[in-house]
Motif scaffolding. Sequence first.
Motif, mmCIF file in Angstrom:
data_model
loop_
_atom_site.group_PDB
_atom_site.id
_atom_site.type_symbol
_atom_site.label_atom_id
_atom_site.label_comp_id
_atom_site.label_asym_id
_atom_site.label_seq_id
_atom_site.Cartn_x
_atom_site.Cartn_y
_atom_site.Cartn_z
ATOM 1 N N SER A 78 0.833 -1.373 0.092
ATOM 2 C CA SER A 78 -0.098 -0.012 -0.146
ATOM 3 C C SER A 78 0.941 1.287 -0.191
ATOM 4 C CB SER A 78 -0.866 0.107 1.079
ATOM 5 O OG SER A 78 -0.168 0.195 2.331
ATOM 6 N N SER A 79 0.280 2.495 -0.457
ATOM 7 C CA SER A 79 0.949 3.641 -0.352
ATOM 8 C C SER A 79 1.632 4.077 0.908
ATOM 9 C CB SER A 79 0.286 4.692 -1.341
ATOM 10 O OG SER A 79 -0.926 5.013 -0.535
ATOM 11 N N GLU A 114 4.378 1.920 1.973
ATOM 12 C CA GLU A 114 5.749 2.198 1.154
ATOM 13 C C GLU A 114 6.078 3.535 1.515
ATOM 14 O OE1 GLU A 114 5.119 1.174 -3.007
ATOM 15 O OE2 GLU A 114 5.863 -0.801 -2.559
ATOM 16 N N LYS A 115 5.391 4.529 1.999
ATOM 17 C CA LYS A 115 6.089 5.774 2.607
ATOM 18 C C LYS A 115 6.627 5.649 3.806
ATOM 19 C CE LYS A 115 2.463 8.697 -0.010
ATOM 20 N NZ LYS A 115 1.355 9.450 0.126
ATOM 21 N N TYR A 172 6.306 8.222 -4.861
ATOM 22 C CA TYR A 172 5.333 8.984 -4.639
ATOM 23 C C TYR A 172 5.429 10.477 -4.522
ATOM 24 C CZ TYR A 172 3.640 4.322 -2.955
ATOM 25 O OH TYR A 172 3.329 3.159 -3.005
#
Length: 446
Positions: free
Chosen positions: A118-119, A122-123, A159
Amino acid sequence: MAKRLIITLFQFIVFSLEAQNLSKIDSLQNILPNATPPNQVQILLQLNDELLGFDTEKSIKYAQEALLKAQNIQDKVLLASAHTSLANAYLQRSENKDIQEAYKNYTQALNLLEKNSSSEAEKAKAKVLSGLANVYFQWGEYKEASLLNLESLKLREKYQDDYGKARCYNTAGIIYDALGDYKQAVVEYTKALNIYEKLKKMREIAGVLDNLASSLKLQLQTSENASPDFSQIIDYYNRSLKISEDLQDHLAISRTLNNLGILAQSQKDYEKAQKYYEKSLESAVLCKEKQGLANTYANLARLYGEKEQWNDALRFYEKALEIADEAQAKQELFLIFRERSKIYAQKGDFQNAYTDLLASNVLEKQLNDLENLRVINNLTSKYEVEKYKKEIEKLRYEAIISEQENQIFWGFAGFIIFLAAVSAFFYYRQSQLKEKLNQANKAKLS
């Protein structure tokens, strides 16, 4: 000198220290009790971040509290963030086994984010990788630090996290500085500067300008150019100084003025150097930064020593010595005693020269012992980390074996159930056929 410079640069990059916003901290503390558990974790992490670099003990306390609360919430990303914040605080303090604890928390955060694409995850992973890069940098493992920093950069690019990208470029500059590749360090710092300027992050801009100036200075000092041009370096320092003055960041002001003084002194412009040092002292007094004060007093003493004004040199060495002793700055004390010994010798006061030389020798031994202890602690940390890695791998292996055993068990159980179902079906069909045959026979007899 270069090594001390690299450490200073590194600490700026890892934690972009901002002026302590007491009103924000008070506000966060006020809303904390009535917040929902997930929001309480977020608030505690914000408090950790606000205090990082100013009050490390409180920063660690808030991160530990956030971690305890996050363990009761079914949110792996939030739990990973708590581990990351605690690791950042340990890394900032860097005492005893703090680096090892930082590594363990970063690793636990990474494990929690594993297989989560998921974003949000990963962030969070990008921040963990940056932290791990810092750990490996402190261990002197520059290749591993560079690889982790690059991996973090790729996620930040994915991102479009410009601020995060700038931090990664800064870290890359730090690593190149440590490797002595000042030319590439300048390239990386320039990338960071361009982003910070676009984002209008003034404090970060000031810090990177200082880094750029220091790296360029090292580059020129190690070049074969007989008459280096320091104009670009002076421009970077002046731009940094102007921003720090606007922000009223007295610690940064003191540091930059001291650097300008050193540069002017290296060019034999003693009048200008003296003015910079005196202004640096004013800012250091305002921010109560003892080590900076001691360093600037010692620089003034060196300036007078170069001018062969021995009494003035001794006067400033005495002030530097008093403050360095209060700050327990052993490296500064060693340099002061060693240099003052030479001044006494120049004056023909060989008794005091000998006394200072003995004191510097004692401090040199203590510093060597501390360095050896640091190396041993690093090796111990690495050994413990390897043990920890092996334990994690063992647990993973056991988990895989357990999963495979479960798969075999349930596969076999499923097969048995299937056979039972087939047997039951055939038994049922056979019973039905028998029943039909019996009914047919009875019909014939009647």
